[in-house]
Design a protein around this motif. Structure first.
Motif, PDB file in Angstrom:
ATOM      1  N   ASP A  43       0.824  -1.206   0.000  1.00  0.00           N
ATOM      2  CA  ASP A  43       0.000   0.000   0.000  1.00  0.00           C
ATOM      3  C   ASP A  43       0.857   1.254   0.000  1.00  0.00           C
ATOM      4  OD1 ASP A  43      -2.254  -1.572   0.010  1.00  0.00           O
ATOM      5  OD2 ASP A  43      -2.562  -1.444   2.187  1.00  0.00           O
ATOM      6  N   ALA A  44       2.018   1.173   0.652  1.00  0.00           N
ATOM      7  CA  ALA A  44       2.931   2.322   0.680  1.00  0.00           C
ATOM      8  C   ALA A  44       3.470   2.623  -0.717  1.00  0.00           C
ATOM      9  CB  ALA A  44       4.084   2.053   1.648  1.00  0.00           C
ATOM     10  N   ASP A  45       3.761   1.569  -1.487  1.00  0.00           N
ATOM     11  CA  ASP A  45       4.232   1.769  -2.859  1.00  0.00           C
ATOM     12  C   ASP A  45       3.157   2.423  -3.715  1.00  0.00           C
ATOM     13  OD1 ASP A  45       6.896   0.596  -2.765  1.00  0.00           O
ATOM     14  OD2 ASP A  45       5.875  -1.311  -2.441  1.00  0.00           O
ATOM     15  N   ILE A  46       1.920   1.966  -3.571  1.00  0.00           N
ATOM     16  CA  ILE A  46       0.818   2.553  -4.342  1.00  0.00           C
ATOM     17  C   ILE A  46       0.621   4.008  -3.957  1.00  0.00           C
ATOM     18  CG2 ILE A  46      -1.665   2.425  -4.788  1.00  0.00           C
ATOM     19  CD1 ILE A  46      -1.454  -0.594  -4.450  1.00  0.00           C
ATOM     20  N   GLU A  47       0.741   4.316  -2.663  1.00  0.00           N
ATOM     21  CA  GLU A  47       0.620   5.709  -2.218  1.00  0.00           C
ATOM     22  C   GLU A  47       1.752   6.544  -2.798  1.00  0.00           C
ATOM     23  OE1 GLU A  47      -0.986   8.996  -0.567  1.00  0.00           O
ATOM     24  OE2 GLU A  47      -1.878   6.979  -0.686  1.00  0.00           O
ATOM     25  N   ARG A  48       2.958   5.952  -2.888  1.00  0.00           N
ATOM     26  CA  ARG A  48       4.096   6.665  -3.498  1.00  0.00           C
ATOM     27  C   ARG A  48       3.800   6.998  -4.953  1.00  0.00           C
ATOM     28  NH1 ARG A  48       7.688   4.566  -6.774  1.00  0.00           N
ATOM     29  NH2 ARG A  48       7.192   2.408  -6.195  1.00  0.00           N
ATOM     30  N   LEU A  49       3.198   6.054  -5.680  1.00  0.00           N
ATOM     31  CA  LEU A  49       2.857   6.304  -7.079  1.00  0.00           C
ATOM     32  C   LEU A  49       1.835   7.431  -7.201  1.00  0.00           C
ATOM     33  CD1 LEU A  49       2.571   2.628  -8.394  1.00  0.00           C
ATOM     34  CD2 LEU A  49       4.434   4.243  -8.804  1.00  0.00           C
ATOM     35  N   LEU A  50       0.874   7.456  -6.286  1.00  0.00           N
ATOM     36  CA  LEU A  50      -0.170   8.474  -6.361  1.00  0.00           C
ATOM     37  C   LEU A  50       0.374   9.871  -6.061  1.00  0.00           C
ATOM     38  CD1 LEU A  50      -3.122   6.586  -4.617  1.00  0.00           C
ATOM     39  CD2 LEU A  50      -2.819   7.034  -7.060  1.00  0.00           C
ATOM     40  N   GLN A  51       1.542   9.946  -5.433  1.00  0.00           N
ATOM     41  CA  GLN A  51       2.148  11.238  -5.130  1.00  0.00           C
ATOM     42  C   GLN A  51       3.197  11.631  -6.158  1.00  0.00           C
ATOM     43  OE1 GLN A  51       0.853  13.059  -2.717  1.00  0.00           O
ATOM     44  NE2 GLN A  51      -0.512  11.335  -2.227  1.00  0.00           N
ATOM     45  N   ASP A  52       3.411  10.795  -7.173  1.00  0.00           N
ATOM     46  CA  ASP A  52       4.459  11.035  -8.162  1.00  0.00           C
ATOM     47  C   ASP A  52       3.897  11.844  -9.329  1.00  0.00           C
ATOM     48  OD1 ASP A  52       6.509  10.973  -9.999  1.00  0.00           O
ATOM     49  OD2 ASP A  52       7.030   8.883  -9.618  1.00  0.00           O
ATOM     50  N   PRO A  53       4.325  13.112  -9.508  1.00  0.00           N
ATOM     51  CA  PRO A  53       3.808  13.921 -10.619  1.00  0.00           C
ATOM     52  C   PRO A  53       4.364  13.500 -11.974  1.00  0.00           C
ATOM     53  CG  PRO A  53       5.506  15.124  -9.447  1.00  0.00           C
ATOM     54  CD  PRO A  53       5.289  13.857  -8.680  1.00  0.00           C
ATOM     55  N   GLY A  54       5.331  12.588 -11.978  1.00  0.00           N
ATOM     56  CA  GLY A  54       5.937  12.159 -13.239  1.00  0.00           C
ATOM     57  C   GLY A  54       5.183  11.053 -13.935  1.00  0.00           C
ATOM     58  N   ILE A  55       4.033  10.625 -13.401  1.00  0.00           N
ATOM     59  CA  ILE A  55       3.215   9.605 -14.047  1.00  0.00           C
ATOM     60  C   ILE A  55       1.766  10.095 -14.067  1.00  0.00           C
ATOM     61  CG2 ILE A  55       4.732   7.763 -13.219  1.00  0.00           C
ATOM     62  CD1 ILE A  55       2.530   7.017 -11.214  1.00  0.00           C
ATOM     63  N   VAL A  56       0.923   9.363 -14.780  1.00  0.00           N
ATOM     64  CA  VAL A  56      -0.507   9.629 -14.740  1.00  0.00           C
ATOM     65  C   VAL A  56      -1.041   8.995 -13.467  1.00  0.00           C
ATOM     66  CG1 VAL A  56      -2.727   9.229 -15.881  1.00  0.00           C
ATOM     67  CG2 VAL A  56      -0.690   9.696 -17.245  1.00  0.00           C
TER      68      VAL A  56
END
Length: 256
Positions: free
Chosen positions: A82-95
């Motif tokens: 879940d922490a990895d998914i949260e990291r992705l959701l905070q990454d402006p470099g992806i959709v």
């Protein structure tokens, strides 16, 4: 209008490369190149999902996909927390989208096996049960109009039941049809019933095939024909008859 343009290095490229700055490196390093690496194929599948409803330029402008998804190594992605998914959701470099970001993490072998058992085998079980019930009903009566109606109810009801249970409706209907079609003529369907029943479904099959080919024909009518590719098509046809078409690779292709 020419289908190619000349890039900064003087080499010809597809005209669409001039539409955006990021199109040129994409054209030179990725577009049209064959892919046989599992990780690259997985990357393409994931990016197609992220691109849904968006312009492909939006995906190219987001430069952090590969680092954010660890090079699209599915063995690592399958263990995302879940922490990895949260990291992705905070990454402006992806959709960033919760459903898309978490989809990549659900590709483990256990999930695939579970999906197969529930969808395919579950649908087959629904088809066997429904088909056997219909077979027993047809065996108990000898009235071809009613038996034709039973077959219609079987097809529609079996599909609806499987879908409601989140199982494969097509597999359920196919299994039920095979059971009735093979067992029925032996001891459940009279000669007259077989004539009407199989005649009805043959007619349905022909009607659906006619509609399918009509839709294909309509699709062909709206296709845009590009006369610029006609010489290439003729050359490929001639090459196929006389031997393989020779393609001269640019030095950068050889280096790659």
């Amino acid at each position: 209008m020419s289908a190619t343009i000349f890039g900064p290095d003087g080499q010809p490229r597809c005209r669409w490369c001039a539409a955006a700055p990021e199109f040129l490196p994409y054209h030179d390093t990725e577009w049209g190149f064959p892919v046989d690496d599992d990780h690259r194929l997985f990357e393409k599948l994931c990016l197609e999902g992220f691109q849904s409803g968006l312009n492909w330029r939006t995906i190219l402008a987001k430069e952090n996909f590969r680092s954010a998804f660890l090079g699209f190594d599915f063995d690592h992605i399958a263990r995302f927390s879940d922490a990895d998914i949260e990291r992705l959701l905070q990454d402006p470099g992806i959709v960033r989208h919760l459903a898309l970001a978490s989809d990549g993490a659900d590709v483990g072998a256990a999930q695939v096996a579970e999906l197969f058992v529930v969808e395919a085998l579950g649908g087959a079980v629904v088809g066997l049960v429904s088909g056997y019930a219909a077979y027993r009903a047809m065996r108990a009566i000898d009235d071809y109009p009613v038996e034709v109606l039973i077959s219609i109810v079987l097809a529609m009801g079996c599909y609806s039941l499987a879908s409601a249970l989140h199982m494969s409706g097509p597999i359920a209907v196919v299994v039920a049809g095979i059971l009735v079609g093979n067992r029925g003529p032996k001891d459940a369907l009279s000669d007259m019933t077989q004539r009407y029943l199989f005649g009805f479904w043959t007619l349905v099959d022909q009607i659906l095939n006619s509609v399918l080919f009509l839709l294909i024909g309509l699709e062909v009518l709206v296709l845009r024909y590009e006369t610029s590719i006609l010489p290439l098509a003729l050359a490929r046809h001639t090459g196929g008859a006389c031997g393989p078409l020779r393609v001269d690779h640019h030095p950068r292709d050889t280096a790659a």
